[in-house]
Write a protein that holds these residues in place. Structure first.
Motif, PDB file in Angstrom:
ATOM      1  N   ALA A   1     -33.864  42.827 -45.367  1.00  0.00           N
ATOM      2  CA  ALA A   1     -33.211  43.541 -45.512  1.00  0.00           C
ATOM      3  C   ALA A   1     -32.198  43.068 -46.015  1.00  0.00           C
ATOM      4  CB  ALA A   1     -33.223  44.704 -44.906  1.00  0.00           C
ATOM      5  N   GLY A   2     -31.142  41.982 -45.539  1.00  0.00           N
ATOM      6  CA  GLY A   2     -30.269  41.199 -45.871  1.00  0.00           C
ATOM      7  C   GLY A   2     -29.663  40.618 -45.236  1.00  0.00           C
ATOM      8  N   PHE A   3     -29.026  39.930 -45.540  1.00  0.00           N
ATOM      9  CA  PHE A   3     -27.929  38.704 -45.008  1.00  0.00           C
ATOM     10  C   PHE A   3     -26.535  38.281 -44.848  1.00  0.00           C
ATOM     11  CE2 PHE A   3     -29.635  35.722 -48.112  1.00  0.00           C
ATOM     12  CZ  PHE A   3     -28.363  34.574 -48.372  1.00  0.00           C
ATOM     13  N   ILE A   4     -25.619  37.609 -44.043  1.00  0.00           N
ATOM     14  CA  ILE A   4     -24.621  36.966 -44.161  1.00  0.00           C
ATOM     15  C   ILE A   4     -24.179  35.664 -43.422  1.00  0.00           C
ATOM     16  CG2 ILE A   4     -23.783  38.487 -42.163  1.00  0.00           C
ATOM     17  CD1 ILE A   4     -21.011  38.416 -44.432  1.00  0.00           C
ATOM     18  N   LEU A   5     -23.256  34.862 -43.781  1.00  0.00           N
ATOM     19  CA  LEU A   5     -23.698  33.331 -43.647  1.00  0.00           C
ATOM     20  C   LEU A   5     -22.015  33.117 -43.492  1.00  0.00           C
ATOM     21  CD1 LEU A   5     -25.573  30.816 -42.211  1.00  0.00           C
ATOM     22  CD2 LEU A   5     -25.904  30.663 -44.686  1.00  0.00           C
ATOM     23  N   ILE A   6     -21.470  32.601 -42.805  1.00  0.00           N
ATOM     24  CA  ILE A   6     -20.448  32.041 -42.396  1.00  0.00           C
ATOM     25  C   ILE A   6     -20.170  30.761 -41.999  1.00  0.00           C
ATOM     26  CG2 ILE A   6     -19.996  33.706 -42.282  1.00  0.00           C
ATOM     27  CD1 ILE A   6     -18.941  33.368 -39.437  1.00  0.00           C
ATOM     28  N   GLN A   7     -19.609  30.103 -42.435  1.00  0.00           N
ATOM     29  CA  GLN A   7     -18.668  28.992 -41.728  1.00  0.00           C
ATOM     30  C   GLN A   7     -17.676  28.625 -41.029  1.00  0.00           C
ATOM     31  OE1 GLN A   7     -19.799  24.876 -44.015  1.00  0.00           O
ATOM     32  NE2 GLN A   7     -21.332  24.578 -41.818  1.00  0.00           N
ATOM     33  N   THR A   8     -17.509  28.345 -39.077  1.00  0.00           N
ATOM     34  CA  THR A   8     -16.299  27.624 -38.864  1.00  0.00           C
ATOM     35  C   THR A   8     -15.919  27.201 -39.047  1.00  0.00           C
ATOM     36  OG1 THR A   8     -17.508  27.778 -37.374  1.00  0.00           O
ATOM     37  CG2 THR A   8     -16.957  30.766 -37.929  1.00  0.00           C
ATOM     38  N   VAL A   9     -14.511  26.639 -39.378  1.00  0.00           N
ATOM     39  CA  VAL A   9     -14.097  25.422 -38.995  1.00  0.00           C
ATOM     40  C   VAL A   9     -12.041  26.070 -38.648  1.00  0.00           C
ATOM     41  CG1 VAL A   9     -12.601  23.356 -40.043  1.00  0.00           C
ATOM     42  CG2 VAL A   9     -15.153  24.593 -41.030  1.00  0.00           C
ATOM     43  N   VAL A  10     -12.046  25.081 -37.242  1.00  0.00           N
ATOM     44  CA  VAL A  10     -10.888  25.196 -36.733  1.00  0.00           C
ATOM     45  C   VAL A  10      -9.604  27.078 -36.848  1.00  0.00           C
ATOM     46  CG1 VAL A  10      -8.941  23.827 -36.306  1.00  0.00           C
ATOM     47  CG2 VAL A  10     -10.101  22.771 -36.809  1.00  0.00           C
ATOM     48  N   GLY A  11     -10.521  27.710 -35.877  1.00  0.00           N
ATOM     49  CA  GLY A  11      -9.425  28.601 -36.671  1.00  0.00           C
ATOM     50  C   GLY A  11      -9.966  30.145 -36.996  1.00  0.00           C
ATOM     51  N   GLU A  12     -10.798  28.956 -38.734  1.00  0.00           N
ATOM     52  CA  GLU A  12     -11.314  30.245 -39.427  1.00  0.00           C
ATOM     53  C   GLU A  12     -12.547  30.594 -40.233  1.00  0.00           C
ATOM     54  OE1 GLU A  12      -9.244  29.096 -43.356  1.00  0.00           O
ATOM     55  OE2 GLU A  12      -6.711  28.863 -42.518  1.00  0.00           O
ATOM     56  N   ALA A  13     -13.044  30.951 -40.565  1.00  0.00           N
ATOM     57  CA  ALA A  13     -14.253  31.689 -41.267  1.00  0.00           C
ATOM     58  C   ALA A  13     -14.578  31.863 -42.573  1.00  0.00           C
ATOM     59  CB  ALA A  13     -15.394  32.350 -40.900  1.00  0.00           C
ATOM     60  N   ASP A  14     -15.301  30.858 -43.351  1.00  0.00           N
ATOM     61  CA  ASP A  14     -15.584  31.056 -44.662  1.00  0.00           C
ATOM     62  C   ASP A  14     -17.333  31.656 -45.454  1.00  0.00           C
ATOM     63  OD1 ASP A  14     -14.931  30.526 -47.677  1.00  0.00           O
ATOM     64  OD2 ASP A  14     -15.875  29.081 -47.975  1.00  0.00           O
ATOM     65  N   ILE A  15     -17.097  32.888 -45.467  1.00  0.00           N
ATOM     66  CA  ILE A  15     -18.387  33.924 -45.797  1.00  0.00           C
ATOM     67  C   ILE A  15     -18.849  32.538 -46.736  1.00  0.00           C
ATOM     68  CG2 ILE A  15     -19.087  35.828 -46.709  1.00  0.00           C
ATOM     69  CD1 ILE A  15     -17.250  36.942 -45.384  1.00  0.00           C
ATOM     70  N   LEU A  16     -20.204  32.319 -46.937  1.00  0.00           N
ATOM     71  CA  LEU A  16     -21.031  31.541 -48.108  1.00  0.00           C
ATOM     72  C   LEU A  16     -21.550  32.071 -48.861  1.00  0.00           C
ATOM     73  CD1 LEU A  16     -21.510  28.274 -45.606  1.00  0.00           C
ATOM     74  CD2 LEU A  16     -20.103  29.084 -46.583  1.00  0.00           C
ATOM     75  N   SER A  17     -22.030  33.225 -48.131  1.00  0.00           N
ATOM     76  CA  SER A  17     -22.763  33.649 -49.097  1.00  0.00           C
ATOM     77  C   SER A  17     -23.347  35.425 -48.144  1.00  0.00           C
ATOM     78  CB  SER A  17     -24.117  33.123 -49.132  1.00  0.00           C
ATOM     79  OG  SER A  17     -25.355  33.917 -49.971  1.00  0.00           O
ATOM     80  N   VAL A  18     -23.992  36.248 -48.997  1.00  0.00           N
ATOM     81  CA  VAL A  18     -23.920  37.540 -48.465  1.00  0.00           C
ATOM     82  C   VAL A  18     -25.106  38.377 -49.393  1.00  0.00           C
ATOM     83  CG1 VAL A  18     -22.890  40.294 -48.129  1.00  0.00           C
ATOM     84  CG2 VAL A  18     -21.705  38.030 -48.113  1.00  0.00           C
ATOM     85  N   ALA A  19     -25.910  38.561 -49.056  1.00  0.00           N
ATOM     86  CA  ALA A  19     -27.289  39.101 -49.677  1.00  0.00           C
ATOM     87  C   ALA A  19     -27.874  40.211 -49.570  1.00  0.00           C
ATOM     88  CB  ALA A  19     -28.224  38.343 -50.223  1.00  0.00           C
ATOM     89  N   THR A  20     -28.450  41.243 -50.433  1.00  0.00           N
ATOM     90  CA  THR A  20     -29.366  42.607 -49.934  1.00  0.00           C
ATOM     91  C   THR A  20     -30.172  42.495 -50.823  1.00  0.00           C
ATOM     92  OG1 THR A  20     -27.185  43.741 -49.058  1.00  0.00           O
ATOM     93  CG2 THR A  20     -29.459  45.037 -49.972  1.00  0.00           C
ATOM     94  N   ARG A  21     -31.966  42.383 -50.124  1.00  0.00           N
ATOM     95  CA  ARG A  21     -32.635  42.930 -51.291  1.00  0.00           C
ATOM     96  C   ARG A  21     -32.203  44.360 -52.240  1.00  0.00           C
ATOM     97  NH1 ARG A  21     -37.577  44.815 -47.841  1.00  0.00           N
ATOM     98  NH2 ARG A  21     -37.106  46.789 -49.350  1.00  0.00           N
ATOM     99  N   PRO A  22     -32.348  43.490 -53.547  1.00  0.00           N
ATOM    100  CA  PRO A  22     -31.562  43.901 -54.500  1.00  0.00           C
ATOM    101  C   PRO A  22     -32.337  45.689 -55.350  1.00  0.00           C
ATOM    102  CG  PRO A  22     -32.499  42.746 -55.423  1.00  0.00           C
ATOM    103  CD  PRO A  22     -32.827  42.431 -54.207  1.00  0.00           C
ATOM    104  N   ASP A  23     -33.456  46.213 -54.320  1.00  0.00           N
ATOM    105  CA  ASP A  23     -34.295  47.558 -54.196  1.00  0.00           C
ATOM    106  C   ASP A  23     -33.545  48.222 -52.897  1.00  0.00           C
ATOM    107  OD1 ASP A  23     -35.498  45.603 -52.458  1.00  0.00           O
ATOM    108  OD2 ASP A  23     -36.682  47.853 -51.537  1.00  0.00           O
TER     109      ASP A  23
END
Length: 151
Positions: free
Chosen positions: A54-76
Motif C-alpha cells: 500500500a505504501g513504501f519509504i526508501l532511504i540511503q544512509t551515509v556516515v550518520g546521515e540518511a536521505d529519503i530517496l522515495s516515499v509513495a502511497t497507492r493513489p487510491d
C-alpha cells in the motif's frame, strides 16, 4: 484497513516499482529498486494491505546521515495515514543505524507532502529551482528539508 509493516527485500522490487509507477510520472525500474534494496546502506519499509503493498519509504544512509530517496502511497489510499505511519516507523529505526540527521527533497507543488514533513519536525534548508520536470509543463523547484535526530 488492515496493514502490516515490513522491511523491504530485493525480492520486493517488482511490487515497489509497480507502486512507484502508479504514484509518479517518472517511475524507477524494478532493477533499480532491487539494486537499492540490496545495498547495506539502504533501508526500505513497506505497509501491506490485504497482501499487497500500500505504501513504501526508501532511504540511503551515509556516515550518520540518511536521505529519503522515495516515499509513495497507492493513489487510491492517499490521505489515509500510510505515509505518516511509514515515516514514524522509519524515524524509530534510524538510531539503530547511528543516523543523526535525515534529509529529503520534495516538489514545491506538493503541499501535502511538505505539511507531512513539517509535522514531523523537518525544516526547510533551501531550494533547487527547476529540479522536478517529469509530468509537468513547467519545471518546479525542489524544497530541501532536514531534521536532526537525537541519538
Amino acid at each position: 484497513m488492515t496493514t502490516g509493516l515490513i522491511v523491504l527485500q530485493p525480492d520486493d522490487a517488482w511490487q515497489v516499482a509497480m507502486l512507484h509507477a502508479a504514484a509518479f510520472p517518472d517511475p524507477w525500474s524494478a532493477a533499480a529498486f532491487r539494486d537499492l534494496l540490496s545495498e547495506s546502506t539502504s533501508l526500505g519499509l513497506g505497509l501491506e494491505q490485504h497482501g499487497a503493498l500500500a505504501g513504501f519509504i526508501l532511504i540511503q544512509t551515509v556516515v550518520g546521515e540518511a536521505d529519503i530517496l522515495s516515499v509513495a502511497t497507492r493513489p487510491d489510499l492517499r490521505r489515509t495515514g500510510i505515509a505518516s505511519r511509514l515515516l514514524h516507523a522509519l524515524l524509530a529505526r534510524l538510531g539503530e543505524r547511528g543516523v543523526a540527521r535525515i534529509t529529503l527533497d520534495v516538489a514545491e507543488d506538493n503541499p501535502g507532502a511538505r505539511r507531512l514533513y513539517e509535522s514531523f519536525g523537518f525544516s526547510v534548508d533551501g531550494r533547487r529551482p527547476g529540479y522536478y520536470t517529469s509530468g509537468r509543463d513547467v519545471p518546479v523547484a525542489a524544497i530541501l528539508m532536514s531534521k536532526s535526530l537525537s541519538l
